[in-house]
Every structure is written in structure tokens, then in C-alpha cells.
Design a protein around this motif. Structure first.
Motif, PDB file in Angstrom:
ATOM      1  N   GLY A 307     -44.862 -35.071 -63.631  1.00  0.00           N
ATOM      2  CA  GLY A 307     -44.599 -36.452 -64.044  1.00  0.00           C
ATOM      3  C   GLY A 307     -43.860 -37.314 -63.041  1.00  0.00           C
ATOM      4  O   GLY A 307     -43.372 -38.390 -63.389  1.00  0.00           O
ATOM      5  N   LEU A 308     -43.778 -36.878 -61.774  1.00  0.00           N
ATOM      6  CA  LEU A 308     -43.109 -37.715 -60.774  1.00  0.00           C
ATOM      7  C   LEU A 308     -43.918 -38.978 -60.487  1.00  0.00           C
ATOM      8  O   LEU A 308     -45.136 -38.990 -60.615  1.00  0.00           O
ATOM      9  CB  LEU A 308     -42.954 -36.944 -59.465  1.00  0.00           C
ATOM     10  CG  LEU A 308     -41.862 -35.879 -59.374  1.00  0.00           C
ATOM     11  CD1 LEU A 308     -41.830 -35.312 -57.966  1.00  0.00           C
ATOM     12  CD2 LEU A 308     -40.509 -36.439 -59.750  1.00  0.00           C
ATOM     13  N   ALA A 309     -43.208 -40.031 -60.080  1.00  0.00           N
ATOM     14  CA  ALA A 309     -43.897 -41.236 -59.620  1.00  0.00           C
ATOM     15  C   ALA A 309     -44.727 -40.904 -58.386  1.00  0.00           C
ATOM     16  O   ALA A 309     -44.345 -40.051 -57.574  1.00  0.00           O
ATOM     17  CB  ALA A 309     -42.886 -42.333 -59.310  1.00  0.00           C
ATOM     18  N   ARG A 310     -45.838 -41.563 -58.236  1.00  0.00           N
ATOM     19  CA  ARG A 310     -46.716 -41.301 -57.102  1.00  0.00           C
ATOM     20  C   ARG A 310     -46.156 -41.896 -55.812  1.00  0.00           C
ATOM     21  O   ARG A 310     -45.492 -42.935 -55.828  1.00  0.00           O
ATOM     22  CB  ARG A 310     -48.101 -41.896 -57.351  1.00  0.00           C
ATOM     23  CG  ARG A 310     -48.880 -41.235 -58.484  1.00  0.00           C
ATOM     24  CD  ARG A 310     -50.293 -41.812 -58.518  1.00  0.00           C
ATOM     25  NE  ARG A 310     -51.115 -41.162 -59.531  1.00  0.00           N
ATOM     26  CZ  ARG A 310     -51.421 -41.696 -60.712  1.00  0.00           C
ATOM     27  NH1 ARG A 310     -50.939 -42.893 -61.015  1.00  0.00           N
ATOM     28  NH2 ARG A 310     -52.177 -41.055 -61.569  1.00  0.00           N
ATOM     29  N   ASN A 311     -46.460 -41.254 -54.691  1.00  0.00           N
ATOM     30  CA  ASN A 311     -46.171 -41.847 -53.379  1.00  0.00           C
ATOM     31  C   ASN A 311     -47.098 -43.037 -53.161  1.00  0.00           C
ATOM     32  O   ASN A 311     -48.234 -43.050 -53.628  1.00  0.00           O
ATOM     33  CB  ASN A 311     -46.400 -40.839 -52.257  1.00  0.00           C
ATOM     34  CG  ASN A 311     -45.516 -39.613 -52.365  1.00  0.00           C
ATOM     35  OD1 ASN A 311     -45.988 -38.496 -52.299  1.00  0.00           O
ATOM     36  ND2 ASN A 311     -44.217 -39.829 -52.517  1.00  0.00           N
ATOM     37  N   GLU A 312     -46.600 -44.028 -52.424  1.00  0.00           N
ATOM     38  CA  GLU A 312     -47.420 -45.181 -52.082  1.00  0.00           C
ATOM     39  C   GLU A 312     -47.180 -45.579 -50.634  1.00  0.00           C
ATOM     40  O   GLU A 312     -46.036 -45.490 -50.147  1.00  0.00           O
ATOM     41  CB  GLU A 312     -47.090 -46.384 -52.984  1.00  0.00           C
ATOM     42  CG  GLU A 312     -47.498 -46.213 -54.434  1.00  0.00           C
ATOM     43  CD  GLU A 312     -47.224 -47.460 -55.262  1.00  0.00           C
ATOM     44  OE1 GLU A 312     -46.571 -48.393 -54.753  1.00  0.00           O
ATOM     45  OE2 GLU A 312     -47.672 -47.508 -56.425  1.00  0.00           O
ATOM     46  N   LEU A 313     -48.243 -45.998 -49.984  1.00  0.00           N
ATOM     47  CA  LEU A 313     -48.156 -46.639 -48.673  1.00  0.00           C
ATOM     48  C   LEU A 313     -48.524 -48.093 -48.880  1.00  0.00           C
ATOM     49  O   LEU A 313     -49.616 -48.396 -49.389  1.00  0.00           O
ATOM     50  CB  LEU A 313     -49.109 -45.978 -47.681  1.00  0.00           C
ATOM     51  CG  LEU A 313     -49.249 -46.675 -46.314  1.00  0.00           C
ATOM     52  CD1 LEU A 313     -47.937 -46.635 -45.547  1.00  0.00           C
ATOM     53  CD2 LEU A 313     -50.369 -46.038 -45.503  1.00  0.00           C
ATOM     54  N   VAL A 314     -47.614 -49.003 -48.526  1.00  0.00           N
ATOM     55  CA  VAL A 314     -47.825 -50.425 -48.764  1.00  0.00           C
ATOM     56  C   VAL A 314     -47.835 -51.167 -47.431  1.00  0.00           C
ATOM     57  O   VAL A 314     -46.899 -51.015 -46.632  1.00  0.00           O
ATOM     58  CB  VAL A 314     -46.745 -51.007 -49.693  1.00  0.00           C
ATOM     59  CG1 VAL A 314     -47.016 -52.486 -49.969  1.00  0.00           C
ATOM     60  CG2 VAL A 314     -46.683 -50.228 -51.003  1.00  0.00           C
ATOM     61  N   ILE A 315     -48.892 -51.924 -47.206  1.00  0.00           N
ATOM     62  CA  ILE A 315     -48.984 -52.779 -46.009  1.00  0.00           C
ATOM     63  C   ILE A 315     -48.852 -54.210 -46.489  1.00  0.00           C
ATOM     64  O   ILE A 315     -49.746 -54.747 -47.158  1.00  0.00           O
ATOM     65  CB  ILE A 315     -50.323 -52.565 -45.265  1.00  0.00           C
ATOM     66  CG1 ILE A 315     -50.448 -51.116 -44.789  1.00  0.00           C
ATOM     67  CG2 ILE A 315     -50.419 -53.512 -44.088  1.00  0.00           C
ATOM     68  CD1 ILE A 315     -51.416 -50.301 -45.580  1.00  0.00           C
ATOM     69  N   SER A 316     -47.728 -54.833 -46.183  1.00  0.00           N
ATOM     70  CA  SER A 316     -47.474 -56.211 -46.600  1.00  0.00           C
ATOM     71  C   SER A 316     -47.983 -57.161 -45.516  1.00  0.00           C
ATOM     72  O   SER A 316     -47.453 -57.195 -44.408  1.00  0.00           O
ATOM     73  CB  SER A 316     -45.972 -56.425 -46.832  1.00  0.00           C
ATOM     74  OG  SER A 316     -45.707 -57.780 -47.135  1.00  0.00           O
ATOM     75  N   VAL A 317     -49.007 -57.931 -45.842  1.00  0.00           N
ATOM     76  CA  VAL A 317     -49.641 -58.823 -44.872  1.00  0.00           C
ATOM     77  C   VAL A 317     -48.894 -60.147 -44.763  1.00  0.00           C
ATOM     78  O   VAL A 317     -48.699 -60.691 -43.680  1.00  0.00           O
ATOM     79  CB  VAL A 317     -51.111 -59.076 -45.269  1.00  0.00           C
ATOM     80  CG1 VAL A 317     -51.786 -60.057 -44.323  1.00  0.00           C
ATOM     81  CG2 VAL A 317     -51.883 -57.748 -45.302  1.00  0.00           C
ATOM     82  N   GLN A 318     -48.446 -60.680 -45.902  1.00  0.00           N
ATOM     83  CA  GLN A 318     -47.676 -61.921 -45.935  1.00  0.00           C
ATOM     84  C   GLN A 318     -46.901 -61.975 -47.257  1.00  0.00           C
ATOM     85  O   GLN A 318     -47.295 -61.322 -48.223  1.00  0.00           O
ATOM     86  CB  GLN A 318     -48.594 -63.143 -45.796  1.00  0.00           C
ATOM     87  CG  GLN A 318     -49.544 -63.346 -46.954  1.00  0.00           C
ATOM     88  CD  GLN A 318     -50.421 -64.578 -46.810  1.00  0.00           C
ATOM     89  OE1 GLN A 318     -50.760 -65.010 -45.721  1.00  0.00           O
ATOM     90  NE2 GLN A 318     -50.813 -65.154 -47.930  1.00  0.00           N
ATOM     91  N   PRO A 319     -45.790 -62.711 -47.308  1.00  0.00           N
ATOM     92  CA  PRO A 319     -45.195 -63.497 -46.217  1.00  0.00           C
ATOM     93  C   PRO A 319     -44.358 -62.667 -45.247  1.00  0.00           C
ATOM     94  O   PRO A 319     -44.154 -63.064 -44.115  1.00  0.00           O
ATOM     95  CB  PRO A 319     -44.325 -64.511 -46.962  1.00  0.00           C
ATOM     96  CG  PRO A 319     -43.890 -63.768 -48.191  1.00  0.00           C
ATOM     97  CD  PRO A 319     -45.063 -62.899 -48.571  1.00  0.00           C
ATOM     98  N   ASP A 320     -43.813 -61.550 -45.710  1.00  0.00           N
ATOM     99  CA  ASP A 320     -42.978 -60.707 -44.847  1.00  0.00           C
ATOM    100  C   ASP A 320     -43.806 -59.530 -44.358  1.00  0.00           C
ATOM    101  O   ASP A 320     -44.210 -58.664 -45.148  1.00  0.00           O
ATOM    102  CB  ASP A 320     -41.750 -60.204 -45.625  1.00  0.00           C
ATOM    103  CG  ASP A 320     -40.850 -61.341 -46.080  1.00  0.00           C
ATOM    104  OD1 ASP A 320     -40.643 -62.271 -45.279  1.00  0.00           O
ATOM    105  OD2 ASP A 320     -40.365 -61.297 -47.224  1.00  0.00           O
ATOM    106  N   GLU A 321     -44.074 -59.502 -43.071  1.00  0.00           N
ATOM    107  CA  GLU A 321     -44.918 -58.452 -42.506  1.00  0.00           C
ATOM    108  C   GLU A 321     -44.144 -57.140 -42.465  1.00  0.00           C
ATOM    109  O   GLU A 321     -43.061 -57.066 -41.874  1.00  0.00           O
ATOM    110  CB  GLU A 321     -45.371 -58.854 -41.103  1.00  0.00           C
ATOM    111  CG  GLU A 321     -46.236 -60.116 -41.113  1.00  0.00           C
ATOM    112  CD  GLU A 321     -46.316 -60.773 -39.750  1.00  0.00           C
ATOM    113  OE1 GLU A 321     -45.274 -60.812 -39.056  1.00  0.00           O
ATOM    114  OE2 GLU A 321     -47.409 -61.227 -39.380  1.00  0.00           O
ATOM    115  N   ALA A 322     -44.702 -56.120 -43.095  1.00  0.00           N
ATOM    116  CA  ALA A 322     -43.981 -54.849 -43.178  1.00  0.00           C
ATOM    117  C   ALA A 322     -44.949 -53.742 -43.573  1.00  0.00           C
ATOM    118  O   ALA A 322     -46.016 -53.987 -44.141  1.00  0.00           O
ATOM    119  CB  ALA A 322     -42.842 -54.933 -44.191  1.00  0.00           C
TER     120      ALA A 322
END
Length: 411
Positions: A307-322
Motif C-alpha cells: 500500500g505504499l504511494a507510488r514513485n513518480e518522475l515529474v518533468i515540469s515544463v512551465q512555469p518553473d522548469e524542473a
């Protein structure tokens, strides 16, 4: 022309008066009729005078940027080809801004007009999202970091969500927007291009056609969209009446069914992505300005951590690039209490360099003749083959377009 005023340019160029003055000295305005071939002849004469007076050019090149309605496209293309091409061994390049039609048939009609007068290597179909820093970084992230590529498949990925949100409505462009809607305006181009970069195989090289070949392979594998996997809606007026709803815009027909919000699930039917849903969501008058790719991984296997939360990879395109990774960690202290935290790679904290604007980068690439950040004709053809069938079903009323008050959208 309003954007070439000194106050606007000072804001862009950080108050450097000399740079503003030098730039404005190269800006000239010429007026002519789109459907008059002789207007393009007059434009060519004006260009030849300025080119002759330039000490910088041995052979003058000409780049035409077409941000015009499809209805006048043919006249402009024919006029440029007949009268305004570069002379004396200079190159002529054509930047074509969307919309590239509104369905498969209209795209073919427009594309045939272009192909009649310009070769593919002279055409640059621009999608400004391909010029955004984080979109460009997708290939580096995937193929330049070995830790990601082994996980980049259906064995490990639960879902991929590609989102686009704007906090404002269609103010000032409702007439255009109602003819196209959020799916044609954003999903069929910006978000689909990101899906291709996330889903494609490693290209043989950085050559433009090698990259675009791999994107086409992804498009050819996308199955027909199930209408049960589509949601469309419009923003309504705010509860207090201070913000008008979409249908209250004077340029929008009162019975319009054009969506300002859409969500659809796509599937890439190949070995890598079998049964992984790619969800695309886009809308106007939402709670924030954001564009991102969220890759959610499957649950950690039992028995230790059910029941752990899933891992995520997030690519933020805008407004803050990260780029950031959401992972599980043990909280400090006695016991075994777990928490989800983020490993955050933020551009503004890691780079001092100014990030070029998307259009700045793309226009520069046109001057270099580099096509890798532009959309090839067959890419668009396959894109419209994906979207035209379910757009036709939407327009025939096969899916209800719901309305929610603005306050609900902005939660």
C-alpha cells in the motif's frame, strides 16, 4: 507592431537602450494584400533595396513566418513562391504556424498547397512546445541517464499523464478558439509531441529525420481512442458573477459545444508500452498555469511495504522548469515510519544562464536549417488520423460537453 514598441522591448532586453535602438533600426513595416500577387512583387523590390544596402550579406536569405488563417494560406504561399523568393543563391524558408488544418482532409488540402510551391527541406512547421527547455531535455533525460531507460516500459510504468493548464479563459481570441477548441489548439499538437518524445525509441542519431522517424513510429502504434476514455467540458461563469463563462463571450455562439477542457486516454500498442495509459489533460480557466509530464511507476512489490504511494518522475515544463522524483523514505527517529519526499532538480537553482524563449530558439534553428525541432508532414498526417475520428464523434454529440462554474474549475 505593438510588441516592437520601446517599452515592450526594454522589458525584454532589460532596459538596454542601445540594444533596443539597434533592434528597432532593423524593423520595417510593409503593407500589401494577401491575395494580390503584385503586392508580393512590391515586397520583393523593397527587400532587394534593403539587401543591396546591407554590408553583412554576400547572399541574402529570406525567412517568411506565416501566422495567418488557413483561408488565406494558398494565396500567400503562391505569392511568395511567384514573386518573393530569395535571389542570388540565397535560401528561402517558410515557417508555418498552427493550425495545420482542423482535420485530416483540411490538413491534406493545406499540405498539398505548400508542397506544390516549397520542398520539405524549406518548410518548418512550428510547434513552440518543441522549443521549450524541458521538452528538449526529455531525450537527454531518457537516453543520457542509464538509471531511467531500464524502467521506461510497461513492466515498471503504471501510467503517464501529460497536463496543460491555463488560469485564464479565451479573452481576445474567442472567435478563433470556438472554431478549433482546446483539443485542436493544444492536445493534437503540443501534448501529442510530448507523448511522442516520452514514448519513442532511441533514434539512430541526432539527425532530424532519425528523430522524427521514431516519433512517427509512435503515432502509427496509437490505437483508436475509446469515447468512454474522453471527457470534455466548458467553464461557466463564476458564482459571484464577476467572471463570465465561455458561452457569455460575445464572440462565442450561445449554443457552442466547443470544449475549453478535455481529457483523453491514449494507448501505444507496442511491446514497450502495452496497456500503459497515456492521459492527456488540457484546459483554460483552471486554477493555475502549468504544463508537466508525470510518469507514475507501479507499486513496490510485497511483502515489506504493502500500500505504499507510488514513485513518480515529474518533468515540469512551465512555469518553473524542473525535474523531480517522488520516492519513499524513512522518517528520522525511532520506529519505521515512512514518508514520501521529492528529489528536486530545479533549473533556477542549478543554472545561472538565461533560458531562451521557445520561439527565440526555434527561429534560430530555422536560420541554421535544423529541422529536428519542427514537425514533418507525415507526423501531422498520422496525428490527424488519430484525432479526426473522435473529433467528428464529439461534434456529432456523441459525448456530452459539461459545464462547471468557474470557481469549481479553479479549485
Amino acid at each position: 507592431r505593438p510588441y516592437c514598441t520601446p517599452p515592450h522591448l526594454r522589458a525584454i532586453m532589460q532596459g538596454d537602450e542601445d540594444v533596443v535602438a539597434k533592434f528597432l533600426s532593423h524593423v520595417h513595416y510593409f503593407s500589401g494584400a494577401y491575395n494580390d500577387v503584385e503586392s508580393f512583387g512590391n515586397l520583393a523590390q523593397e527587400l532587394e533595396v534593403r539587401e543591396a544596402n546591407s554590408s553583412l550579406l554576400s547572399a541574402a536569405n529570406r525567412m517568411f513566418y506565416l501566422a495567418i488563417p488557413p483561408s488565406i494560406f494558398a494565396d500567400v504561399i503562391q505569392g511568395i513562391d511567384a514573386k518573393a523568393r530569395a535571389v542570388n543563391d540565397g535560401w528561402t524558408r517558410l515557417i508555418v504556424e498552427k493550425p495545420f488544418g482542423r482535420d485530416t482532409d483540411s490538413f491534406h488540402e493545406l499540405n498539398n498547397v505548400v508542397a506544390k510551391h516549397f520542398n520539405e527541406h524549406e518548410i518548418f512547421r512550428i510547434d513552440h512546445y518543441l522549443g521549450k527547455e524541458l521538452v528538449q531535455n526529455l531525450m537527454i533525460l531518457r537516453f543520457g541517464n542509464r538509471i531511467f531507460e531500464p524502467l521506461w516500459n510497461s513492466n515498471h510504468v503504471q501510467s503517464v499523464t501529460i497536463s496543460f493548464k491555463e488560469p485564464f479563459g479565451v479573452e481576445g481570441r474567442a472567435g478563433y478558439f470556438d472554431n478549433f477548441g482546446i483539443i485542436r489548439d493544444v492536445m493534437q499538437n503540443h501534448l501529442l509531441q510530448i507523448l511522442c518524445l516520452v514514448g519513442m525509441e532511441c533514434p539512430a542519431s541526432w539527425a532530424a529525420d532519425d528523430i522524427r522517424d521514431e516519433k512517427v513510429k509512435v503515432l502509427k502504434c496509437i490505437r483508436d481512442v475509446d469515447m468512454d476514455d474522453v471527457v470534455v467540458g466548458q467553464y461557466g461563469a463564476s458564482a459571484d458573477g464577476t467572471k463570465k463563462g465561455y458561452l457569455e463571450d460575445p464572440d462565442v455562439p450561445s449554443d457552442s459545444k466547443t470544449p475549453t477542457f478535455a481529457m483523453a486516454v491514449f494507448h501505444i500498442d507496442n511491446a514497450r508500452w502495452h496497456n500503459v495509459p497515456f492521459m492527456m489533460k488540457c484546459g483554460k480557466a483552471l486554477n493555475e498555469r502549468k504544463a508537466e509530464v508525470r510518469i507514475q511507476f507501479r507499486h513496490a512489490p510485497p511483502p515489506l511495504f504493502p500500500g505504499l504511494a507510488r514513485n513518480e518522475l515529474v518533468i515540469s515544463v512551465q512555469p518553473d522548469e524542473a525535474v523531480y522524483v517522488k520516492l519513499m523514505t524513512k522518517q528520522p527517529g525511532l520506529g519505521m515510519k515512512l514518508d514520501q519526499k521529492e528529489l528536486d532538480f530545479s533549473y533556477k537553482h542549478n543554472f545561472d544562464e538565461k533560458t531562451p524563449e521557445a520561439y527565440e530558439r526555434l527561429i534560430y534553428e530555422v536560420t541554421r536549417g535544423e529541422h529536428s525541432l519542427f514537425v514533418r508532414g507525415d507526423e501531422l498526417d498520422y496525428a490527424w488520423q488519430i484525432f479526426t475520428p473522435f473529433l467528428e464523434k464529439l461534434e456529432k454529440g456523441k459525448k456530452k460537453c459539461f459545464t462547471r462554474p468557474l470557481a469549481v474549475w479553479q479549485r
